[in-house]
Design a protein around this motif. Structure first.
Motif, PDB file in Angstrom:
ATOM      1  N   THR A 100       0.805  -1.219   0.000  1.00 33.77           N
ATOM      2  CA  THR A 100       0.000   0.000   0.000  1.00 33.77           C
ATOM      3  C   THR A 100       0.840   1.272   0.000  1.00 33.77           C
ATOM      4  OG1 THR A 100      -0.083   0.191   2.418  1.00 33.77           O
ATOM      5  CG2 THR A 100      -1.735  -1.229   1.362  1.00 33.77           C
ATOM      6  N   THR A 101       0.145   2.389  -0.224  1.00 41.08           N
ATOM      7  CA  THR A 101       0.718   3.707   0.024  1.00 41.08           C
ATOM      8  C   THR A 101       0.622   4.008   1.510  1.00 41.08           C
ATOM      9  OG1 THR A 101      -1.441   4.751  -0.324  1.00 41.08           O
ATOM     10  CG2 THR A 101      -0.009   4.535  -2.251  1.00 41.08           C
ATOM     11  N   GLY A 102       1.288   5.085   1.947  1.00 41.49           N
ATOM     12  CA  GLY A 102       1.156   5.500   3.338  1.00 41.49           C
ATOM     13  C   GLY A 102       2.383   5.167   4.167  1.00 41.49           C
ATOM     14  N   THR A 103       2.294   5.438   5.462  1.00 41.71           N
ATOM     15  CA  THR A 103       3.412   5.177   6.372  1.00 41.71           C
ATOM     16  C   THR A 103       3.751   3.701   6.413  1.00 41.71           C
ATOM     17  OG1 THR A 103       2.765   7.054   7.740  1.00 41.71           O
ATOM     18  CG2 THR A 103       4.236   5.423   8.737  1.00 41.71           C
ATOM     19  N   ASN A 104       2.735   2.862   6.531  1.00 41.10           N
ATOM     20  CA  ASN A 104       2.959   1.423   6.483  1.00 41.10           C
ATOM     21  C   ASN A 104       2.947   0.953   5.038  1.00 41.10           C
ATOM     22  OD1 ASN A 104       3.108   0.893   9.308  1.00 41.10           O
ATOM     23  ND2 ASN A 104       0.911   1.261   9.434  1.00 41.10           N
ATOM     24  N   ASP A 105       3.896   0.095   4.717  1.00 39.64           N
ATOM     25  CA  ASP A 105       4.071  -0.338   3.331  1.00 39.64           C
ATOM     26  C   ASP A 105       3.167  -1.495   2.948  1.00 39.64           C
ATOM     27  OD1 ASP A 105       6.457   1.362   2.590  1.00 39.64           O
ATOM     28  OD2 ASP A 105       7.257   0.313   4.344  1.00 39.64           O
ATOM     29  N   LEU A 106       2.651  -2.207   3.941  1.00 33.82           N
ATOM     30  CA  LEU A 106       1.800  -3.348   3.625  1.00 33.82           C
ATOM     31  C   LEU A 106       0.899  -3.662   4.807  1.00 33.82           C
ATOM     32  CD1 LEU A 106       3.074  -5.932   5.369  1.00 33.82           C
ATOM     33  CD2 LEU A 106       4.721  -5.960   3.505  1.00 33.82           C
ATOM     34  N   TYR A 107      -0.150  -4.392   4.511  1.00 29.62           N
ATOM     35  CA  TYR A 107      -0.955  -4.984   5.579  1.00 29.62           C
ATOM     36  C   TYR A 107      -1.289  -6.416   5.207  1.00 29.62           C
ATOM     37  CZ  TYR A 107      -5.376  -4.287   2.971  1.00 29.62           C
ATOM     38  OH  TYR A 107      -6.390  -4.324   2.045  1.00 29.62           O
ATOM     39  N   ALA A 108      -1.464  -7.239   6.229  1.00 34.74           N
ATOM     40  CA  ALA A 108      -1.812  -8.637   6.040  1.00 34.74           C
ATOM     41  C   ALA A 108      -2.985  -8.966   6.957  1.00 34.74           C
ATOM     42  CB  ALA A 108      -0.620  -9.543   6.374  1.00 34.74           C
ATOM     43  N   LEU A 109      -3.858  -9.835   6.489  1.00 36.91           N
ATOM     44  CA  LEU A 109      -4.967 -10.330   7.289  1.00 36.91           C
ATOM     45  C   LEU A 109      -4.633 -11.748   7.734  1.00 36.91           C
ATOM     46  CD1 LEU A 109      -7.836  -8.922   5.085  1.00 36.91           C
ATOM     47  CD2 LEU A 109      -7.158  -8.113   7.344  1.00 36.91           C
ATOM     48  N   VAL A 110      -4.840 -12.012   9.018  1.00 37.40           N
ATOM     49  CA  VAL A 110      -4.364 -13.242   9.657  1.00 37.40           C
ATOM     50  C   VAL A 110      -5.532 -13.957  10.319  1.00 37.40           C
ATOM     51  CG1 VAL A 110      -2.704 -14.164  11.327  1.00 37.40           C
ATOM     52  CG2 VAL A 110      -2.196 -12.025  10.120  1.00 37.40           C
ATOM     53  N   VAL A 111      -5.521 -15.286  10.282  1.00 39.47           N
ATOM     54  CA  VAL A 111      -6.551 -16.073  10.948  1.00 39.47           C
ATOM     55  C   VAL A 111      -5.898 -17.220  11.709  1.00 39.47           C
ATOM     56  CG1 VAL A 111      -6.974 -17.589   8.951  1.00 39.47           C
ATOM     57  CG2 VAL A 111      -8.785 -17.227  10.646  1.00 39.47           C
ATOM     58  N   ALA A 112      -6.425 -17.529  12.887  1.00 38.32           N
ATOM     59  CA  ALA A 112      -5.873 -18.616  13.708  1.00 38.32           C
ATOM     60  C   ALA A 112      -7.010 -19.350  14.404  1.00 38.32           C
ATOM     61  CB  ALA A 112      -4.893 -18.069  14.745  1.00 38.32           C
ATOM     62  N   ALA A 113      -6.724 -20.570  14.835  1.00 37.63           N
ATOM     63  CA  ALA A 113      -7.754 -21.405  15.447  1.00 37.63           C
ATOM     64  C   ALA A 113      -8.258 -20.834  16.763  1.00 37.63           C
ATOM     65  CB  ALA A 113      -7.227 -22.823  15.660  1.00 37.63           C
ATOM     66  N   ASP A 114      -7.399 -20.134  17.495  1.00 35.54           N
ATOM     67  CA  ASP A 114      -7.822 -19.577  18.781  1.00 35.54           C
ATOM     68  C   ASP A 114      -6.958 -18.373  19.134  1.00 35.54           C
ATOM     69  OD1 ASP A 114      -5.395 -20.536  20.032  1.00 35.54           O
ATOM     70  OD2 ASP A 114      -6.337 -22.511  20.179  1.00 35.54           O
ATOM     71  N   ALA A 115      -7.322 -17.700  20.214  1.00 32.92           N
ATOM     72  CA  ALA A 115      -6.642 -16.472  20.617  1.00 32.92           C
ATOM     73  C   ALA A 115      -5.194 -16.722  21.019  1.00 32.92           C
ATOM     74  CB  ALA A 115      -7.406 -15.811  21.765  1.00 32.92           C
ATOM     75  N   GLN A 116      -4.899 -17.884  21.588  1.00 33.24           N
ATOM     76  CA  GLN A 116      -3.538 -18.188  22.010  1.00 33.24           C
ATOM     77  C   GLN A 116      -2.597 -18.305  20.817  1.00 33.24           C
ATOM     78  OE1 GLN A 116      -3.216 -21.734  24.401  1.00 33.24           O
ATOM     79  NE2 GLN A 116      -1.064 -21.386  24.887  1.00 33.24           N
ATOM     80  N   ILE A 117      -3.046 -19.012  19.779  1.00 32.25           N
ATOM     81  CA  ILE A 117      -2.226 -19.141  18.573  1.00 32.25           C
ATOM     82  C   ILE A 117      -2.072 -17.779  17.904  1.00 32.25           C
ATOM     83  CG2 ILE A 117      -2.126 -20.141  16.264  1.00 32.25           C
ATOM     84  CD1 ILE A 117      -3.469 -22.633  17.360  1.00 32.25           C
ATOM     85  N   LEU A 118      -3.157 -17.001  17.872  1.00 32.19           N
ATOM     86  CA  LEU A 118      -3.089 -15.679  17.260  1.00 32.19           C
ATOM     87  C   LEU A 118      -2.092 -14.792  17.995  1.00 32.19           C
ATOM     88  CD1 LEU A 118      -4.313 -13.748  15.123  1.00 32.19           C
ATOM     89  CD2 LEU A 118      -5.919 -13.008  16.893  1.00 32.19           C
ATOM     90  N   ALA A 119      -2.094 -14.843  19.317  1.00 29.47           N
ATOM     91  CA  ALA A 119      -1.169 -14.021  20.096  1.00 29.47           C
ATOM     92  C   ALA A 119       0.277 -14.365  19.763  1.00 29.47           C
ATOM     93  CB  ALA A 119      -1.430 -14.208  21.586  1.00 29.47           C
ATOM     94  N   ARG A 120       0.580 -15.657  19.620  1.00 29.76           N
ATOM     95  CA  ARG A 120       1.959 -16.021  19.285  1.00 29.76           C
ATOM     96  C   ARG A 120       2.331 -15.520  17.896  1.00 29.76           C
ATOM     97  NH1 ARG A 120       5.044 -21.940  19.190  1.00 29.76           N
ATOM     98  NH2 ARG A 120       6.759 -21.193  17.884  1.00 29.76           N
ATOM     99  N   LEU A 121       1.405 -15.608  16.968  1.00 23.72           N
ATOM    100  CA  LEU A 121       1.675 -15.103  15.618  1.00 23.72           C
ATOM    101  C   LEU A 121       1.989 -13.615  15.642  1.00 23.72           C
ATOM    102  CD1 LEU A 121      -1.141 -16.949  13.643  1.00 23.72           C
ATOM    103  CD2 LEU A 121       1.310 -17.220  13.236  1.00 23.72           C
ATOM    104  N   LEU A 122       1.170 -12.852  16.376  1.00 23.10           N
ATOM    105  CA  LEU A 122       1.319 -11.403  16.369  1.00 23.10           C
ATOM    106  C   LEU A 122       2.524 -10.935  17.179  1.00 23.10           C
ATOM    107  CD1 LEU A 122      -2.409 -10.291  16.796  1.00 23.10           C
ATOM    108  CD2 LEU A 122      -1.094 -10.530  14.674  1.00 23.10           C
ATOM    109  N   LEU A 123       2.841 -11.653  18.257  1.00 22.25           N
ATOM    110  CA  LEU A 123       3.918 -11.215  19.150  1.00 22.25           C
ATOM    111  C   LEU A 123       5.283 -11.776  18.771  1.00 22.25           C
ATOM    112  CD1 LEU A 123       2.102 -11.562  22.588  1.00 22.25           C
ATOM    113  CD2 LEU A 123       2.610  -9.437  21.356  1.00 22.25           C
ATOM    114  N   GLU A 124       5.304 -12.979  18.196  1.00 22.22           N
ATOM    115  CA  GLU A 124       6.578 -13.650  17.962  1.00 22.22           C
ATOM    116  C   GLU A 124       6.880 -13.889  16.483  1.00 22.22           C
ATOM    117  OE1 GLU A 124       7.091 -17.139  20.420  1.00 22.22           O
ATOM    118  OE2 GLU A 124       5.694 -16.379  21.905  1.00 22.22           O
ATOM    119  N   ASP A 125       5.980 -14.574  15.792  1.00 21.45           N
ATOM    120  CA  ASP A 125       6.302 -15.042  14.448  1.00 21.45           C
ATOM    121  C   ASP A 125       6.307 -13.940  13.397  1.00 21.45           C
ATOM    122  OD1 ASP A 125       6.199 -17.330  15.874  1.00 21.45           O
ATOM    123  OD2 ASP A 125       4.974 -18.458  14.471  1.00 21.45           O
TER     124      ASP A 125
END
Length: 345
Positions: A100-125
């Motif tokens: 994209t244009t703007g300060t951030n160069d890209l965005y991604a949409l993410v899906v996970a089986a549960d909140a715990q897996i999502l948290a690891r994706l967002l915080l670590e991976d």
């Protein structure tokens, strides 16, 4: 005749695509009858579109399948945005990636089986993906739109003829529960070809045709499994994609999200926990249409504040389909919410 001319989407193609937006698994007999062509003609057109990478159908989570989702935004090292996008594209929990244009160069949409897996994706991976300088995340709380759109190419009567069938999603009472191993395997088998027949699915899964048909129908009727029709939209006349971050009064969020999700321009509309509480992407015929859309937003909901707005320069991935620079599907990375997180390189 050039390759581009051979691959051009004409009005009959758009009508077929609109019909498949209504019912992605409609038989070619249904499609042909509704569109006034033979089943053979409908099948031939669809085969040409899929073989060219112009159109595809995939399995998607139904509205009553409990999953966790997020928006992941990244500012990249100069010159590294395409490599970073490619690394994100390779991850099965990342279902869409847009530059994209703007300060951030890209965005991604993410899906996970549960909140715990999502948290690891967002915080670590995801933050460890090479080329990222800064990231911002927002967790989805509700999806208002993101799988079914209409192109306005067929009549209500035609749509009614195509919608009927054994997989009518209104037949059963919704049941918000997860999928067992067989159902997850069925979901993933339908990623590459959402129109795959029961015989082919049975061969892949090692089950009988009847068990596959019965389970698939049950999942659709319960609202746990659905299907999404996509195509190369610039060739159909939709040449501009815009992402908007909106701040909506909390007491109006559901109402406004539902209404905005029904707009014909809306591709994705989701409630978020973040700096903005409603994220939406709009597909327009050209950039000049944006001012009219923003005016409509302000006139319809005066309390809504339009925050950031970005133009999508290129889409690298769209619900599991890897796209080339022109938006053609060239590969598939099946969207797998149940995949175990694995730290990015």
């Amino acid at each position: 005749m050039t390759e581009r001319a051979r691959r051009w989407v004409d009005e009959d193609d758009v009508a077929l695509l609109d019909a498949l937006h209504v019912n992605p698994r409609a038989s070619f007999e249904q499609l042909g009858t509704a569109l006034g062509v033979s089943a053979v003609t409908a099948a031939r057109r669809w085969r040409r579109l899929t073989e060219a990478g112009q159109a595809w159908i995939s399995s998607v989570p139904g509205p009553h399948l409990p999953l966790a989702g997020a928006l992941f935004e990244g500012e990249c090292v100069p010159g590294q945005v395409q490599a970073t996008a490619a690394a994100l594209t390779a991850l099965p929990q990342v279902f869409s990636v847009h530059l994209t244009t703007g300060t951030n160069d890209l965005y991604a949409l993410v899906v996970a089986a549960d909140a715990q897996i999502l948290a690891r994706l967002l915080l670590e991976d995801l933050p460890r993906v090479p080329g990222l300088l800064r990231v911002r995340t927002s967790v989805m709380t509700q999806m208002f739109s993101g799988a079914r759109w209409r192109l306005g190419a067929i009549s209500r009567q035609q749509a009614s003829e195509i919608q009927t069938g054994e997989e009518d999603p209104r037949s059963d009472t919704p049941t918000p529960q997860g999928l067992d191993d067989f159902e997850q395997a069925l979901f993933l088998a339908l990623q590459d070809d959402g129109r795959a027949g029961y015989r082919d699915l049975a061969a892949v899964l090692g089950r009988s045709e009847q068990s596959v048909k019965r389970r698939l129908g049950m999942l659709v009727r319960r609202g746990q499994l659905s299907f999404r029709t996509d195509f190369v939209r610039p060739e159909g006349g939709w040449r501009a994609q815009i992402a908007l971050w909106l701040r909506v009064p909390d007491e109006q969020l559901h109402e406004i999200g539902t209404q905005l999700g029904d707009w014909p321009q809306t591709r994705v509309c989701a409630a978020m926990v973040g700096s903005a509480n409603l994220f939406t992407t709009l597909q327009l015929h050209n950039l000049q249409e944006l001012s009219g859309v923003l005016s409509r937003v302000r006139d319809t909901w005066p309390a809504v504040h339009v925050g950031d707005r970005q133009l999508v320069l290129r889409s690298a991935k769209s619900w599991g389909r890897v796209l080339d620079a022109d938006g053609y599907a060239i590969d598939v990375v099946p969207v797998n919410p149940w995949a175990s997180p694995a730290s990015a390189p």
